[in-house]
Design a protein around this motif. Structure first.
Motif, PDB file in Angstrom:
ATOM      1  N   CYS A 345       0.837  -1.211   0.000  1.00 20.40           N
ATOM      2  CA  CYS A 345       0.000   0.000   0.000  1.00 20.40           C
ATOM      3  C   CYS A 345       0.865   1.251   0.000  1.00 20.40           C
ATOM      4  N   ILE A 346       2.116   1.134   0.427  1.00 20.69           N
ATOM      5  CA  ILE A 346       3.012   2.290   0.451  1.00 20.69           C
ATOM      6  C   ILE A 346       3.605   2.514  -0.939  1.00 20.69           C
ATOM      7  N   ALA A 347       4.141   1.447  -1.525  1.00 24.74           N
ATOM      8  CA  ALA A 347       4.785   1.574  -2.836  1.00 24.74           C
ATOM      9  C   ALA A 347       3.776   1.918  -3.932  1.00 24.74           C
ATOM     10  N   TRP A 348       2.574   1.354  -3.868  1.00 28.18           N
ATOM     11  CA  TRP A 348       1.636   1.485  -4.990  1.00 28.18           C
ATOM     12  C   TRP A 348       0.624   2.595  -4.781  1.00 28.18           C
ATOM     13  N   CYS A 349       0.749   3.347  -3.702  1.00 28.50           N
ATOM     14  CA  CYS A 349      -0.069   4.551  -3.522  1.00 28.50           C
ATOM     15  C   CYS A 349       0.482   5.618  -4.461  1.00 28.50           C
ATOM     16  N   PRO A 350      -0.340   6.166  -5.353  1.00 30.50           N
ATOM     17  CA  PRO A 350       0.188   7.140  -6.319  1.00 30.50           C
ATOM     18  C   PRO A 350       0.814   8.365  -5.663  1.00 30.50           C
ATOM     19  N   VAL A 351       0.419   8.675  -4.420  1.00 28.67           N
ATOM     20  CA  VAL A 351       1.013   9.831  -3.751  1.00 28.67           C
ATOM     21  C   VAL A 351       1.866   9.424  -2.548  1.00 28.67           C
ATOM     22  N   GLY A 352       2.143   8.129  -2.419  1.00 27.47           N
ATOM     23  CA  GLY A 352       3.112   7.672  -1.424  1.00 27.47           C
ATOM     24  C   GLY A 352       2.704   7.845   0.035  1.00 27.47           C
ATOM     25  N   ILE A 353       1.425   7.697   0.319  1.00 24.55           N
ATOM     26  CA  ILE A 353       1.001   7.742   1.723  1.00 24.55           C
ATOM     27  C   ILE A 353       1.461   6.451   2.406  1.00 24.55           C
ATOM     28  N   ASP A 354       2.063   6.618   3.575  1.00 24.29           N
ATOM     29  CA  ASP A 354       2.704   5.496   4.269  1.00 24.29           C
ATOM     30  C   ASP A 354       1.870   5.116   5.488  1.00 24.29           C
TER      31      ASP A 354
END
Ligand code: SF4
Ligand code: SF4
Ligand code: SF4
Ligand code: SF4
Lengths: 370, 260
Positions: A345-354
């Motif tokens: 979910c971190i890598a593939w979030c287009p805006v990089g929400i961690d």
């Protein structure tokens, strides 16, 4: 009761694919497609991602190639086994108009047993959760069951974690703990092999194995420990339910909502997310309709819509639903968190929400204090 | 029982959306059994002023005459459905709105501008008459128009799906072009409907299906800037096909205001 670890030479890896195919399995394994490692039908060892490495950061995934002989020197890509068991889109049944009403016909799923090569620890943990959703309780999902009960799982213990991985802190990896039929540790010269089930033993019996040396066993151990130690992200492994639900008005929810696109990528790459929606695809003549199921997400409008009323109208509510369910109410539902630390979910979030950062900010837990 | 009467009208547009009907193949023959296509100039039937149950409208309003025509059509139709970006948001031609005086614009394009008589703006049908349903897309697909028609024939309310394209993109198993290649994909702010066509072929979505339900133009704009786009380029990504869509216009204005 563990049998001594055995060894499969790199040059003999094809024999494993052949043995699985000979037993009637449809073999699925990792390969490079469109700049990512994906799991698809695998016939040849040559199709494995030999020499490929990944670099993953929030909203970034890049593959690079070298002449390294290793085939599994990378951490998980966007999807692995989930789409093969819990299909992204699947017809369930059709209704056909008759003279005196209608009749319903089941759409039968493909039942050829699947064998997966290269399953990672996080995905085995996620699979155990998906199994509980689709196979547990009185109502077994026949579509998932058709694919998910007769399958064979060949795990690979991770030797290279990505910067986004945090399975060590959730306790799900990088070593595959349970749920595999065979498990491999990849070394330069070949694979240390462990047997995890009777079915795995049956396949192992078809392979040209030797006894693994003490050095090989030690090297396998060392590299999985190094993969654990290289991880920098953490998630508190304790039950965060009470902390999250005590902070439903935390200002951080507004903060993350200002950054979040409500695009749902996090939920669809998450190996434990199981939400789905069902809909009708009606034939133009109006005499037949196909009832189909597809992946849904708590970021969609339909997910929060209850008869004329949207319970989660804004992104803030939807992000809060994702995080409080995944890390909070999963504990009530399944006795553990819904996060296995894969970092997708971190890598593939287009805006990089961690997610780990958001969880730390909202709960005040650092994750280093177990 | 008489068959429901259907009209397909064209305004300022490229005719591409009407092809969703013409290219429907066998379904078009089936459609002819189910409804009376009383007006569909591209297919030969011409009765523009006939009263109908469902009027599909392609194209935007760019002339004074078109304002009259759409009012007539509204008065003659039980349901009015817009098809495509032009009819639903004003289309590509809405890029001219507020940019130049109409006469200058026309003189810079046409050798004999005196023959051109158009409004200064290209606007969506809904800015002139009540619209019952909107189908977005540039162009719309056969699946969209036929599904809507089927729903209306069943007298059920057509489902409006404004979910972001990313959901369909992931369901299709595409590898994300934004995350793997830094392509400026508009999927996170674009509604589904095309089946994630562009990412499937390795290119970034350019938002031809219009705004999804919850557009966070600010956050995507910032991300695209981070990928190396200038603020003018980011604004163009939002405005390209659906400049008249409010959520995109706001995102573009915000981006230009913030960085220029
Ligand atoms: S929440 Fe994120 S890190 Fe955790 S299992 Fe799901 S995708 Fe992986
Ligand atoms: S957290 Fe990221 S991936 Fe998830 S919905 Fe928000 S923007 Fe999309
Ligand atoms: S390629 Fe575009 S549409 Fe597909 S998931 Fe990535 S951002 Fe979304
Ligand atoms: S991917 Fe985007 S630009 Fe391409 S067809 Fe779909 S909506 Fe249009």
């Amino acid at each position: 009761m563990q049998a001594p670890a055995q060894f499969l030479a790199r040059s003999a890896l094809q024999s494993m694919i052949d043995a699985l195919a000979a037993r009637g399995y449809r073999v699925i394994g990792p390969q490079v497609r469109d700049g990512a490692i994906v799991y698809a039908d695998l016939a040849q060892v040559n199709d494995l991602p030999q020499g490929w490495r990944d670099a993953q950061e929030p909203s970034s995934y890049r593959l690079t190639h070298s002449d390294n002989v290793r085939c599994f020197a990378w951490a998980n890509g966007p999807q692995a086994i989930k789409p093969h068991l819990f299909a992204a889109q699947e017809p369930l049944w059709r209704a056909i108009q008759t003279d005196d009403g209608f009749r319903v016909e089941a759409v039968e799923p493909d039942v050829r047993p699947l064998a997966f090569i290269g399953v990672r620890a996080c995905d085995l943990s996620a699979l155990a959760l998906q199994d509980r959703v689709f196979l547990g309780g009185p109502f077994v999902d026949p579509y998932y069951a058709a694919r998910g009960t007769e399958m064979l799982l060949i795990a690979v213990h991770c030797s290279h974690a990505a910067a986004t991985c945090f399975c060590a802190s959730t306790g799900d990896g990088p070593r595959a703990g349970a749920g595999f039929d065979l498990a491999l540790s990849e070394l330069e010269e070949g694979f240390v092999l462990e047997v995890g089930s009777a079915a795995g033993r049956g396949i192992a019996a078809l392979l040209p194995l030797t006894v693994a040396s003490a050095q090989q066993i030690q090297a396998a151990q060392t590299q999985v420990e190094a993969a654990a130690q290289s991880q920098t992200r953490t998630l508190p492994s304790r039950n965060l339910r009470d902390l999250l639900f005590a902070n439903l008005d935390h200002p951080r929810w507004d903060d993350v909502a200002a950054r979040c696109l409500s695009c749902g990528n996090c939920t669809l790459v998450c190996p434990t997310c199981f939400c789905h929606a069902e809909s009708e695809v009606t034939a133009l003549n109006g005499k037949e309709t196909l009832h189909q199921r597809e992946w849904d997400s708590c970021f969609s409008a339909g997910h929060g819509y209850i008869h004329g009323f949207q319970v989660r109208p804004e992104t803030k509510h939807r992000y809060r639903q994702w995080l409080t369910h995944k890390l909070g109410s999963w504990h009530e539902q399944f006795g553990r968190s819904g996060c296995v630390g894969c970092g997708r979910c971190i890598a593939w979030c287009p805006v990089g929400i961690d997610l780990t950062e958001e969880a730390h900010a909202i709960t005040g837990e650092t994750g280093h204090d177990e | 029982m008489t068959k429901p009467r259907v009209a397909i009208h064209k305004f300022s547009s490229c005719d591409g959306c009407q092809l969703a009907f013409l290219n429907a193949g066998a379904a078009l023959l089936e459609l002819a059994q189910l409804v009376d296509l009383v007006h569909f100039a591209e297919a030969g039937a011409v009765q523009p002023d006939a009263a109908v149950d469902i009027a599909f409208v392609e194209g935007s309003i760019t002339t004074a005459h078109e304002i009259e025509r759409i009012q007539n059509i509204r008065a003659n139709s039980k349901y009015l459905v817009t098809i495509g970006a032009c009819a639903t948001s004003g289309g590509i031609q809405a890029l001219r709105n507020g940019k130049m005086q109409g006469a200058d614009w026309i003189a810079s394009v046409y050798a004999s501008p005196q023959f051109i008589s158009s409004l200064d703006t290209s606007t969506a049908i809904a800015q002139h008459v009540k619209v019952d349903y909107e189908l977005w897309g540039c162009p719309v697909t056969s699946r969209q128009v036929l599904q809507l028609l089927r729903d209306l024939l069943f007298a059920v309310r057509p489902k409006v799906n404004a979910d972001p394209l990313c959901l369909d993109c992931k369901r299709a198993g595409n590898v994300c072009v934004l995350v793997t290649r830094g392509e400026p994909c508009m999927g996170p702010v674009t509604r589904t409907g095309c089946g994630a066509l562009c990412p499937q072929f390795g290119r970034a979505c350019y938002a031809c299906f219009g705004p999804s339900e919850l557009v966070n133009g600010h956050a995507l704009g910032q991300r695209l800037s981070g990928l190396g786009l200038t603020s003018a380029d980011v604004a163009k990504r939002f405005l390209f096909i659906n400049a008249g869509a409010e959520a995109y216009a706001e995102a573009a204005a915000f981006t230009e205001h913030k960085h220029d």
